[in-house]
Enzyme design. Structure first.
Site, short mmCIF file in Angstrom:
data_model
loop_
_atom_site.label_atom_id
_atom_site.label_comp_id
_atom_site.label_asym_id
_atom_site.label_seq_id
_atom_site.Cartn_x
_atom_site.Cartn_y
_atom_site.Cartn_z
N TYR A 1 -12.42 -2.07 -3.71
CA TYR A 1 -12.90 -2.22 -2.34
C TYR A 1 -14.42 -2.08 -2.24
CZ TYR A 1 -8.29 -2.36 -0.07
OH TYR A 1 -7.05 -2.74 0.37
N HIS B 1 -2.25 -5.49 1.70
CA HIS B 1 -3.55 -6.15 1.59
C HIS B 1 -3.30 -7.56 1.09
CE1 HIS B 1 -7.64 -7.14 0.30
NE2 HIS B 1 -7.07 -7.62 -0.79
N LYS C 1 0.82 -1.22 0.00
CA LYS C 1 0.00 0.00 0.00
C LYS C 1 0.86 1.28 0.00
CE LYS C 1 -3.93 -2.17 2.34
NZ LYS C 1 -4.97 -1.97 3.39
N GLU D 1 -9.68 -11.06 -7.29
CA GLU D 1 -8.73 -9.94 -7.10
C GLU D 1 -7.54 -10.05 -8.05
OE1 GLU D 1 -9.82 -8.99 -2.42
OE2 GLU D 1 -7.81 -9.67 -2.93
N ASN E 1 -2.03 0.31 6.73
CA ASN E 1 -1.50 -0.94 7.28
C ASN E 1 -0.61 -1.72 6.31
OD1 ASN E 1 -3.53 -1.86 5.66
ND2 ASN E 1 -4.52 -3.14 7.19
#
Ligand code: CMP
Length: 140
Positions: A51, A117, A11, A128, A114
């Site tokens: 998302y 993913h 990320k 995905e 964070n």
């Protein structure tokens, strides 16, 4: 145990801090092979679509804005039990709850920022991976 593939995203909080190599080393040390990888900058529409399952959550707007804020590295990890193994290597979503040695414990800044993913199940992994990669880009 079966050989699986899972979708991983490094990320913006991690690409910004130049942590791609350190995070990839965690995957490889755990026996996961990076069989596809590219650095891209998602538009807000693309991040929102990825998302979409979280569209009703209070943090959705913040999540989409963050994921489109700077480049990400999207990748396909392959290995025995890759979906569960990747989740182990990542650690808990909230770094405050992540085990020692996990990516999120070592690198994540907050539950939103964070660092990584990972797909949560075989069906979502398939969807995905197809969201980001064509068959031609998956050479194994
Ligand atoms: P990820 O595995 O990418 O899946 C959905 C993401 O939503 C999750 O990691 C977190 O980064 C983010 N998320 C979950 N809970 C919150 C929260 N309370 N506030 C902000 N972001 C969150």
């Amino acid at each position: 145990m079966a050989i699986e593939r899972t979708l991983s995203i490094i990320k913006p909080d991690a690409t910004r801090r130049n942590l791609t190599g350190k995070i990839n080393a965690k995957f490889e040390d755990a026996g996961l092979r990076i069989v596809a990888q590219k650095r891209i900058h998602l538009s807000p529409a693309q991040a929102g679509q990825f998302y979409a399952v979280h569209a009703e959550r209070p943090f959705y707007g913040e999540l989409v804005e963050f994921m489109a804020s700077e480049p990400v590295v999207v990748q396909v990890l392959e290995g025995e039990d890759a979906i569960a193994k990747n989740r182990e290597v990542m650690g808990a979503t909230n770094p405050a709850n992540a085990d020692a040695g996990t990516i999120r414990k070592e690198f994540a800044l907050s539950v939103g920022e964070n660092s990584v993913h990972g797909s949560d199940a075989p069906e979502t992994a398939k969807e995905e991976i197809a969201f980001f990669f064509s068959g031609l880009e998956l050479v194994g």
